[in-house]
Design a protein around this motif. Structure first.
Motif, PDB file in Angstrom:
ATOM      1  N   ARG A   2       0.857  -1.186   0.000  1.00 36.21           N
ATOM      2  CA  ARG A   2       0.000   0.000   0.000  1.00 36.21           C
ATOM      3  C   ARG A   2       0.890   1.232   0.000  1.00 36.21           C
ATOM      4  O   ARG A   2       1.648   1.454   0.960  1.00 36.21           O
ATOM      5  N   LEU A   3       0.807   2.002  -1.081  1.00 35.70           N
ATOM      6  CA  LEU A   3       1.547   3.250  -1.177  1.00 35.70           C
ATOM      7  C   LEU A   3       0.716   4.388  -0.616  1.00 35.70           C
ATOM      8  O   LEU A   3      -0.506   4.423  -0.783  1.00 35.70           O
ATOM      9  N   SER A   4       1.403   5.323   0.018  1.00 32.27           N
ATOM     10  CA  SER A   4       0.756   6.519   0.541  1.00 32.27           C
ATOM     11  C   SER A   4       1.460   7.747  -0.006  1.00 32.27           C
ATOM     12  O   SER A   4       2.673   7.716  -0.269  1.00 32.27           O
ATOM     13  N   CYS A   5       0.700   8.808  -0.167  1.00 34.10           N
ATOM     14  CA  CYS A   5       1.264  10.094  -0.597  1.00 34.10           C
ATOM     15  C   CYS A   5       0.664  11.171   0.293  1.00 34.10           C
ATOM     16  O   CYS A   5      -0.551  11.405   0.255  1.00 34.10           O
ATOM     17  N   ALA A   6       1.505  11.798   1.074  1.00 30.68           N
ATOM     18  CA  ALA A   6       1.069  12.869   1.965  1.00 30.68           C
ATOM     19  C   ALA A   6       1.298  14.205   1.284  1.00 30.68           C
ATOM     20  O   ALA A   6       2.416  14.501   0.837  1.00 30.68           O
ATOM     21  N   ALA A   7       0.241  15.012   1.204  1.00 32.98           N
ATOM     22  CA  ALA A   7       0.302  16.287   0.494  1.00 32.98           C
ATOM     23  C   ALA A   7       0.224  17.458   1.462  1.00 32.98           C
ATOM     24  O   ALA A   7      -0.454  17.379   2.497  1.00 32.98           O
ATOM     25  N   SER A   8       0.905  18.536   1.108  1.00 36.60           N
ATOM     26  CA  SER A   8       0.834  19.756   1.904  1.00 36.60           C
ATOM     27  C   SER A   8       1.186  20.941   1.026  1.00 36.60           C
ATOM     28  O   SER A   8       1.804  20.790  -0.033  1.00 36.60           O
ATOM     29  N   GLY A   9       0.754  22.122   1.453  1.00 31.44           N
ATOM     30  CA  GLY A   9       1.119  23.341   0.753  1.00 31.44           C
ATOM     31  C   GLY A   9       0.160  23.769  -0.338  1.00 31.44           C
ATOM     32  O   GLY A   9       0.433  24.755  -1.036  1.00 31.44           O
ATOM     33  N   PHE A  10      -0.953  23.035  -0.509  1.00 30.65           N
ATOM     34  CA  PHE A  10      -1.961  23.419  -1.493  1.00 30.65           C
ATOM     35  C   PHE A  10      -3.304  22.857  -1.046  1.00 30.65           C
ATOM     36  O   PHE A  10      -3.367  22.040  -0.128  1.00 30.65           O
ATOM     37  N   THR A  11      -4.365  23.319  -1.688  1.00 24.18           N
ATOM     38  CA  THR A  11      -5.722  22.893  -1.310  1.00 24.18           C
ATOM     39  C   THR A  11      -5.991  21.527  -1.926  1.00 24.18           C
ATOM     40  O   THR A  11      -6.500  21.412  -3.046  1.00 24.18           O
ATOM     41  N   PHE A  12      -5.672  20.515  -1.182  1.00 25.22           N
ATOM     42  CA  PHE A  12      -5.673  19.141  -1.674  1.00 25.22           C
ATOM     43  C   PHE A  12      -7.010  18.745  -2.286  1.00 25.22           C
ATOM     44  O   PHE A  12      -7.043  18.099  -3.345  1.00 25.22           O
ATOM     45  N   SER A  13      -8.093  19.116  -1.669  1.00 23.53           N
ATOM     46  CA  SER A  13      -9.408  18.648  -2.108  1.00 23.53           C
ATOM     47  C   SER A  13      -9.789  19.152  -3.496  1.00 23.53           C
ATOM     48  O   SER A  13     -10.719  18.621  -4.108  1.00 23.53           O
ATOM     49  N   ARG A  14      -9.086  20.142  -3.999  1.00 18.58           N
ATOM     50  CA  ARG A  14      -9.402  20.705  -5.302  1.00 18.58           C
ATOM     51  C   ARG A  14      -8.568  20.105  -6.434  1.00 18.58           C
ATOM     52  O   ARG A  14      -8.680  20.535  -7.580  1.00 18.58           O
ATOM     53  N   TYR A  15      -7.756  19.136  -6.091  1.00 18.67           N
ATOM     54  CA  TYR A  15      -6.835  18.566  -7.072  1.00 18.67           C
ATOM     55  C   TYR A  15      -7.188  17.124  -7.412  1.00 18.67           C
ATOM     56  O   TYR A  15      -7.516  16.332  -6.526  1.00 18.67           O
ATOM     57  N   GLY A  16      -7.117  16.826  -8.712  1.00 19.94           N
ATOM     58  CA  GLY A  16      -7.114  15.440  -9.108  1.00 19.94           C
ATOM     59  C   GLY A  16      -5.776  14.827  -8.728  1.00 19.94           C
ATOM     60  O   GLY A  16      -4.738  15.467  -8.874  1.00 19.94           O
ATOM     61  N   MET A  17      -5.814  13.605  -8.254  1.00 27.73           N
ATOM     62  CA  MET A  17      -4.594  12.938  -7.808  1.00 27.73           C
ATOM     63  C   MET A  17      -4.363  11.680  -8.628  1.00 27.73           C
ATOM     64  O   MET A  17      -5.308  10.976  -8.992  1.00 27.73           O
ATOM     65  N   SER A  18      -3.110  11.416  -8.890  1.00 27.83           N
ATOM     66  CA  SER A  18      -2.766  10.258  -9.713  1.00 27.83           C
ATOM     67  C   SER A  18      -1.505   9.591  -9.192  1.00 27.83           C
ATOM     68  O   SER A  18      -0.703  10.222  -8.509  1.00 27.83           O
ATOM     69  N   TRP A  19      -1.369   8.333  -9.565  1.00 24.94           N
ATOM     70  CA  TRP A  19      -0.134   7.596  -9.391  1.00 24.94           C
ATOM     71  C   TRP A  19       0.410   7.255 -10.774  1.00 24.94           C
ATOM     72  O   TRP A  19      -0.327   6.758 -11.632  1.00 24.94           O
ATOM     73  N   TYR A  20       1.681   7.529 -10.968  1.00 21.67           N
ATOM     74  CA  TYR A  20       2.405   7.159 -12.169  1.00 21.67           C
ATOM     75  C   TYR A  20       3.529   6.203 -11.755  1.00 21.67           C
ATOM     76  O   TYR A  20       3.901   6.127 -10.596  1.00 21.67           O
ATOM     77  N   ARG A  21       4.076   5.528 -12.741  1.00 21.59           N
ATOM     78  CA  ARG A  21       5.246   4.705 -12.473  1.00 21.59           C
ATOM     79  C   ARG A  21       6.200   4.756 -13.663  1.00 21.59           C
ATOM     80  O   ARG A  21       5.791   5.011 -14.800  1.00 21.59           O
ATOM     81  N   GLN A  22       7.460   4.517 -13.369  1.00 20.97           N
ATOM     82  CA  GLN A  22       8.479   4.486 -14.408  1.00 20.97           C
ATOM     83  C   GLN A  22       9.444   3.352 -14.121  1.00 20.97           C
ATOM     84  O   GLN A  22      10.124   3.353 -13.082  1.00 20.97           O
ATOM     85  N   ALA A  23       9.482   2.421 -15.050  1.00 20.34           N
ATOM     86  CA  ALA A  23      10.412   1.301 -14.949  1.00 20.34           C
ATOM     87  C   ALA A  23      11.696   1.652 -15.678  1.00 20.34           C
ATOM     88  O   ALA A  23      11.701   2.516 -16.565  1.00 20.34           O
ATOM     89  N   PRO A  24      12.807   1.005 -15.347  1.00 19.59           N
ATOM     90  CA  PRO A  24      14.078   1.303 -16.013  1.00 19.59           C
ATOM     91  C   PRO A  24      13.960   1.171 -17.525  1.00 19.59           C
ATOM     92  O   PRO A  24      13.469   0.161 -18.027  1.00 19.59           O
ATOM     93  N   GLY A  25      14.405   2.199 -18.228  1.00 19.91           N
ATOM     94  CA  GLY A  25      14.399   2.167 -19.682  1.00 19.91           C
ATOM     95  C   GLY A  25      13.052   2.406 -20.319  1.00 19.91           C
ATOM     96  O   GLY A  25      12.918   2.301 -21.543  1.00 19.91           O
ATOM     97  N   LYS A  26      12.049   2.702 -19.514  1.00 21.07           N
ATOM     98  CA  LYS A  26      10.711   2.925 -20.045  1.00 21.07           C
ATOM     99  C   LYS A  26      10.221   4.325 -19.697  1.00 21.07           C
ATOM    100  O   LYS A  26      10.737   4.976 -18.793  1.00 21.07           O
ATOM    101  N   GLU A  27       9.191   4.766 -20.425  1.00 23.43           N
ATOM    102  CA  GLU A  27       8.605   6.066 -20.149  1.00 23.43           C
ATOM    103  C   GLU A  27       7.688   5.985 -18.919  1.00 23.43           C
ATOM    104  O   GLU A  27       7.174   4.925 -18.578  1.00 23.43           O
ATOM    105  N   ARG A  28       7.518   7.129 -18.305  1.00 20.49           N
ATOM    106  CA  ARG A  28       6.599   7.195 -17.173  1.00 20.49           C
ATOM    107  C   ARG A  28       5.178   6.964 -17.690  1.00 20.49           C
ATOM    108  O   ARG A  28       4.782   7.501 -18.726  1.00 20.49           O
TER     109      ARG A  28
END
Length: 118
Positions: free
Chosen positions: A19-45
């Protein structure tokens, strides 16, 4: 100061869960769409999963559908990625992203490594 701090990555055997977690601060979190991306070696994000500001809609890459679940907690200003039935091809650095088109704002975390290996 905007911050996105990912945690929860690590080494897991095939078929395991993380289970990955992302803690946000410094902006109005509820107004933002949130996403997870990944990048493997030698591949694009690539986009893994996203969730709208209200949390009412989610979207997943075909490769992770029915295995991963994205969720958010607007009280804790956090977004999560529950990853089940992990495969070696899920190995990558996973990044948290916050996006608001109206504000023209696009924020990224530093990433957390996920390694799936026996």
């Amino acid at each position: 100061q905007v911050q996105l701090v990912e945690s929860g990555g690590g080494l897991v055997q095939p078929g395991g869960s993380l289970r990955l977690s992302c803690a946000a601060s410094g902006f109005t979190f509820s107004r933002y769409g949130m996403s997870w991306y990944r990048q493997a070696p030698g591949k694009e994000r690539e986009l893994v999963a996203s969730i709208t500001p209200t949390g009412g809609n989610t979207n997943y890459a075909d490769s992770v559908k029915d295995r991963f679940t994205i969720s958010r907690d607007d009280v804790k200003n956090a977004v999560y990625l529950q990853m089940n039935s992990l495969k070696p091809e899920d190995t990558a650095v996973y990044y948290c992203n916050a996006l608001n088109f109206i504000y023209g704002a696009d924020y990224w975390g530093q990433g957390t490594q996920v390694t799936v290996s026996s």
